[in-house]
Design an enzyme around this catalytic site. Structure first.
Site, short mmCIF file in Angstrom:
data_model
loop_
_atom_site.label_atom_id
_atom_site.label_comp_id
_atom_site.label_asym_id
_atom_site.label_seq_id
_atom_site.Cartn_x
_atom_site.Cartn_y
_atom_site.Cartn_z
N SER A 94 0.82 -1.22 0.00
CA SER A 94 0.00 0.00 0.00
C SER A 94 0.85 1.27 0.00
CB SER A 94 -0.93 0.01 1.22
OG SER A 94 -0.18 -0.08 2.43
N ASP A 270 -2.86 7.41 9.97
CA ASP A 270 -2.97 6.12 10.64
C ASP A 270 -1.66 5.64 11.25
OD1 ASP A 270 -1.54 5.53 8.40
OD2 ASP A 270 -3.03 4.20 7.49
N HIS A 273 0.94 5.19 6.91
CA HIS A 273 1.07 5.79 5.58
C HIS A 273 1.45 7.26 5.68
CE1 HIS A 273 -1.70 2.33 4.93
NE2 HIS A 273 -0.90 2.15 3.89
#
Length: 751
Positions: A94, A270, A273
């Site tokens: 991600s 979060d 990221h």
């Protein structure tokens, strides 16, 4: 007592620190710094790509500054030109997906982050045939290895750029176990040779894992600690570096992202990221690594090789080398002759006779060679600063303190060096030198601080440029009006002093004449003033005082001139036709057209610049300036010349800089700023304030020396005798014809 201490203090400073000693100190500093940087390049290497990928710091909160080089901010049109017909692949988890989106937003800012987060995401720009794919491989495992292997076997087309990286999923899925780290090492060891093979024909980047903000991590991610991330990164770096057999074809480790994340991960949503601004910085770094060597942006020195010498530059190098050799030979001959004629002892009387020659005679040829010798050494320093990859360069970053604090410093120094004027007439020589001096210093501070991004400062600086050009025009008009001297000698002297340095820089630095826009502006306005007053009927002060009707004749001339200026300023087509004929086009073109010259000329068509207190952007300011700025200039002249104390004194500090203001304005392009004024020259890395002090000291000394060289050469190259002057003009015309011919050959070879 205070006045006495003030006078004694100035006298002490002037006694112990002369211009000559300052230049000697500057020369020593240049030699020392050149040796240090050359040794550092040899020891650490001169690959700025390595620095771009591994080191840097933040200027403020969002501006990333790579170590030793400048990073260009690519627009979408530039990115498309660079990546045309290219295939780029982002391979990983991600975090790599985030980097993928930031990268394609450079190509197309309208892209939205949509699609399956845990799946492949394609992107294509059909207008430029650019294909960018994100491939979801959250772990370094057999699946990732198989995908990479398929590119090495030739069955699938190889991407031109591959950006890969993964680790946090392995930590999360296996709960941070040591067995998972061991398996990661085994897997990346099997992938490394394949990546190395791909790196021979493609650009391959392995992105190290960014640190996390542990306090913000959700319960399902608590096992992802910075300690674990460091262990995975160390394993990746060790294995990838050990697998490299050829330094020219190795996998590039993208480690700079870690440094960026250390400063910005606290702003993460979060804890895992990166915030969007940090992702965008990483994407722009990738763009610079790949595209700088292709696009060669002026303000993107990272990853750019040193440009090859042009034919004209090689000829200039040979000329300066021969000048140095010739000067040394003549100096040795004269010194030997001087020693032979030195005093000798009378053997009979036991007395010392006076020497036949007290000082060595300095011929015109020796003075000429001496000037070119010094100029050649100075031009070498120019080239090393802004063309060779020897000294470092950094991007500008504006803060209010970086502009206003130096302004206060120079104001204090200007007041400290206050003296009485020799004359008190309006705009006398000492006053205009003072005016030019403080304006030039403010303009220099404006340039090095990057204050053009702050609109109020920009507007005020435009007034100063206008005032500088106003003084130039006023001075030339006053000379012709009072003296009535329209001879060729005067014109040639002025043109030589204005253009000599710029012509030399055009040759040595491989830049067009219009690049140094201020000198073309001053030159053209001088010729306009000369043509206006020199054409029939020649109206000067002496003639006008005899008959007041001549004043109306002069007024009529000026009205006609104003009408022509007005017409050309509002007729871009007519203006471009005038300046598009060869050889004028060669002098005034920039990037293949004369638009920049039209813009500068139009910007400064009346009082040559801008003032507006109500405009909200530069475009609006540029439209308002011709009419408004004249008020500001006239207001300053009236205030500065109020009868009394203010009118009877001037600042010798500012006046000293005013005498070399033209040289300061031009020299800053290459030996104070960097990348043709887009960045800052770094002579002493790691100490910004000390670097500015040292580079400024050297810069001012060089500008003063160039001013003296120009004056010396003007006396030699532009003689008063008309027949000799005509011969020199023919030689100069031949020189420029040859220069234009070689320039045309260069342009043809480049295309």
């Amino acid at each position: 007592m205070a006045a006495l201490a003030y006078t004694l203090g100035k006298r002490e400073i002037n006694y112990y620190f002369s211009v000559r000693s300052a230049k000697a100190l500057a020369l020593g500093a240049v030699l020392l710094l050149t040796a240090c940087h050359a040794a550092s390049r040899r020891y650490r290497g001169d690959d700025s790509c390595e620095y771009l990928l591994s080191s840097g710091r933040f200027l403020g909160e969002k501006v990333w500054q790579p170590h030793s080089c400048m990073m260009h901010k690519y627009k979408n049109s530039e990115a498309k030109n660079c990546l045309v017909d290219k295939h780029i692949v982002f391979l990983g988890d991600s975090r790599i997906r985030q980097l993928f989106y930031s990268f394609i937003k450079i190509i197309n800012p309208q892209v939205k982050e949509e699609g399956n987060k845990h799946g492949n995401i394609p992107f294509e720009d059909k207008s430029a045939s650019i294909k960018v794919d994100f491939l979801w491989y959250p772990e370094v495992n057999g699946s990732m290895r198989q995908r990479i292997k398929s590119w090495t076997e030739g069955s699938v087309a190889k991407p031109h750029i591959i950006v890969a990286g993964a680790a946090t999923w392995s930590i999360k899925i296996h709960n941070g176990s040591n067995e998972a780290l061991t398996q990661y090492k085994i897997n990346i060891t099997s992938i490394a040779p394949l990546l190395e093979k791909l790196a021979k024909s493609s650009d391959v980047y392995w992105v190290l894992q960014d640190p996390v903000y542990e306090d913000m991590l959700s319960e399902s991610r608590k096992m992802i600690t910075n300690e674990k991330i460091d262990a995975y990164n160390e394993a990746a770096v060790r294995i990838l570096n050990s697998s490299s057999r050829n330094s020219k074809a190795k996998v590039k480790v993208f480690s700079v992202s870690k440094l960026i994340a250390q400063e910005t991960i606290m702003k993460s949503s979060d804890g895992l990221h990166l915030p969007e601004s940090s992702r965008d910085t990483n994407a722009m770094i990738l763009m610079n690594v790949y595209c700088n060597k292709i696009m060669k942006p002026i303000d993107g020195s990272c990853c750019q090789p040193q440009p090859p010498l042009t034919l004209i530059q090689k000829l200039a190098f040979c000329f300066f080398t021969l000048s140095i050799i010739g000067y040394l030979i003549i100096s040795l001959i004269h010194r030997n002759n001087y020693r032979k004629n030195k005093s000798c002892t009378d053997l009979e009387m036991g007395e010392e006779k006076k020497p036949a020659i007290n000082t060595p005679n300095v011929s015109t040829l020796e003075m000429l060679l001496h000037s070119f010798c010094k100029l050649g050494l100075i031009m070498t320093y120019f080239y090393l600063c802004d063309r060779a990859n020897l000294f470092m360069k950094e991007n500008k970053f504006y803060t209010h303190s970086s502009f206003f604090i130096p302004i206060v410093y120079i104001l204090v120094l200007g007041v400290f060096y206050t003296e009485n004027t020799k004359e008190t007439k309006v705009l006398n020589r000492e006053q205009t030198d003072e005016w030019k001096g403080w304006m030039q210093l403010v303009i220099l501070i404006y340039h090095i601080s990057g204050a053009s991004t702050f609109l109020p400062v920009y507007m005020h600086i435009r007034v100063l440029v206008a005032a500088y050009l106003f003084q130039t025009g006023y001075g030339h008009f006053s000379y012709f009006w009072i003296k009535g001297d329209f001879g060729v000698y005067r014109v040639c002297q002025v043109l030589f002093r204005l253009n000599f340095l710029v012509v030399v820089l055009c040759i040595v630095m491989d830049r067009p004449y219009q690049f140094y826009y201020f000198v073309p502006l001053v030159t053209v306005w001088f010729m306009i003033i000369y043509a206006t007053l020199a054409t029939w009927p020649q109206i000067v002060q002496k003639k006008a005082n005899g008959n007041c009707l001549w004043h109306f004749g002069l007024l009529l001339k000026l009205i006609c001139l104003l009408a022509c200026i007005y017409f050309l300023s509002y007729s871009q087509g007519a203006f471009e036709k005038v300046f598009s004929f060869w050889p004028l086009s060669k002098c005034f073109e920039l990037n293949g057209n004369v638009y920049e010259w039209w813009f500068r000329w139009k910007l400064d068509r009346y009082t040559y610049s801008i003032w507006a207190s109500s405009c909200k952007n530069k475009t609006e300011c540029n439209e308002l300036h011709p009419s408004v700025s004249v008020v500001q200039i006239l207001a300053f002249i009236l205030i500065r010349n109020i009868p009394g104390y203010v009118r009877s004194v001037y600042s010798s500090f500012f006046a000293w800089f005013g005498k070399i203001s033209l040289e300061l304005f031009i020299c800053q392009y290459h030996i104070w700023l960097a990348a043709d004024t887009k960045g800052i020259l770094v002579l002493i890395p790691g100490y910004p304030m000390f670097n500015v002090i040292v580079s400024t000291f050297i810069f001012v000394c060089v500008a003063h020396e160039i001013s003296q060289i120009t004056n010396d050469l003007a006396q030699i190259m532009v003689p008063k005798d008309n027949s000799t002057l005509l011969k020199r003009l023919l030689c100069i015309a031949g020189f420029f014809f040859g220069l234009l011919l070689f320039s045309a050959m260069q342009d043809q070879s480049r295309h």
